[in-house]
Design a protein around this motif. Structure first.
Motif, mmCIF file in Angstrom:
data_model
loop_
_atom_site.group_PDB
_atom_site.id
_atom_site.type_symbol
_atom_site.label_atom_id
_atom_site.label_comp_id
_atom_site.label_asym_id
_atom_site.label_seq_id
_atom_site.Cartn_x
_atom_site.Cartn_y
_atom_site.Cartn_z
ATOM 1 N N ALA A 1 11.864 40.712 -13.268
ATOM 2 C CA ALA A 1 10.805 41.528 -12.693
ATOM 3 C C ALA A 1 10.889 41.388 -11.182
ATOM 4 C CB ALA A 1 9.439 41.043 -13.192
ATOM 5 N N LYS A 2 10.350 42.368 -10.458
ATOM 6 C CA LYS A 2 10.339 42.277 -8.996
ATOM 7 C C LYS A 2 9.629 41.000 -8.577
ATOM 8 C CE LYS A 2 10.800 46.696 -6.938
ATOM 9 N NZ LYS A 2 10.298 47.839 -6.272
ATOM 10 N N GLY A 3 10.276 40.219 -7.736
ATOM 11 C CA GLY A 3 9.700 38.973 -7.259
ATOM 12 C C GLY A 3 10.197 37.734 -7.985
ATOM 13 N N HIS A 4 11.004 37.905 -9.045
ATOM 14 C CA HIS A 4 11.566 36.771 -9.793
ATOM 15 C C HIS A 4 12.243 35.836 -8.790
ATOM 16 C CE1 HIS A 4 14.362 35.581 -13.415
ATOM 17 N NE2 HIS A 4 14.001 34.529 -12.694
ATOM 18 N N THR A 5 11.741 34.625 -8.727
ATOM 19 C CA THR A 5 12.183 33.650 -7.723
ATOM 20 C C THR A 5 12.683 32.378 -8.396
ATOM 21 O OG1 THR A 5 10.562 34.515 -6.145
ATOM 22 C CG2 THR A 5 11.377 32.290 -5.736
ATOM 23 N N LEU A 6 13.693 31.775 -7.803
ATOM 24 C CA LEU A 6 14.225 30.495 -8.272
ATOM 25 C C LEU A 6 13.866 29.413 -7.263
ATOM 26 C CD1 LEU A 6 17.790 31.679 -9.324
ATOM 27 C CD2 LEU A 6 15.806 31.335 -10.793
ATOM 28 N N CYS A 7 13.354 28.299 -7.761
ATOM 29 C CA CYS A 7 13.060 27.125 -6.930
ATOM 30 C C CYS A 7 14.017 26.019 -7.360
ATOM 31 C CB CYS A 7 11.626 26.669 -7.134
ATOM 32 S SG CYS A 7 10.398 27.879 -6.627
ATOM 33 N N ILE A 8 14.734 25.466 -6.397
ATOM 34 C CA ILE A 8 15.756 24.463 -6.728
ATOM 35 C C ILE A 8 15.646 23.247 -5.813
ATOM 36 C CG2 ILE A 8 17.363 26.231 -7.563
ATOM 37 C CD1 ILE A 8 18.956 25.866 -4.945
ATOM 38 N N PRO A 9 16.040 22.084 -6.326
ATOM 39 C CA PRO A 9 16.183 20.937 -5.426
ATOM 40 C C PRO A 9 17.495 21.095 -4.662
ATOM 41 C CG PRO A 9 16.741 20.291 -7.661
ATOM 42 C CD PRO A 9 16.292 21.725 -7.727
ATOM 43 N N LYS A 10 17.532 20.613 -3.457
ATOM 44 C CA LYS A 10 18.771 20.689 -2.682
ATOM 45 C C LYS A 10 19.808 19.694 -3.204
ATOM 46 C CE LYS A 10 16.970 22.707 1.510
ATOM 47 N NZ LYS A 10 16.750 22.548 2.957
#
Length: 131
Positions: free
Chosen positions: A34-43
């Motif tokens: 969907a529009k805005g699908h975001t991934l958050c990851i550790p560096k």
């Protein structure tokens, strides 16, 4: 060998960043459900979410929460869903997906977005993230 996400962190592969701090990075998924699908990851490159130490896990959830709140302000949706699947890339990642219906969580569905739409949306979300 570096994962795709490590290459994004290093700037070797471009991304549409929405938030970043010393430990984590959030960017738009280029094949969004969907529009805005975001991934958050550790560096730090870690394969499985349960392999994160407890403190890093909690900080990843806090970081993801901040991004989700911004997403909900910018992208019209009933709520922001979260999924941690981890089969696509061997690097911990939290999917934040704006939801209007259950099928928005179906990873076989993708919406098309132009590069300009990605850039504009990333900038709007980034302007609202309060880390």
């Amino acid at each position: 060998m570096s994962t795709l996400f490590t290459k994004i962190i290093k700037g070797e592969i471009p991304s549409y960043k929405v938030a970043e701090n010393s430990q984590f990075l959030a960017f738009l998924d280029i094949r969004p459900n969907a529009k805005g699908h975001t991934l958050c990851i550790p560096k730090k490159e870690v394969d499985k979410v349960w392999d994160l130490d407890a403190e890093v896990y909690q900080e990843l959830m806090r970081f993801s929460r901040c991004v989700a709140i911004a997403l909900e302000e910018i992208v019209p949706c009933k709520r922001v869903g979260m999924a941690v699947v981890g089969l696509e890339v061997p690097h911990v990642h939290v999917h934040l997906i704006p939801l209007n219906k259950m099928s928005d969580m179906d990873f076989s569905n993708n919406v098309e977005m132009s590069e300009e739409e990605f850039k504009e949306l990333a900038a709007k979300i980034a302007s609202r993230v309060d880390l």
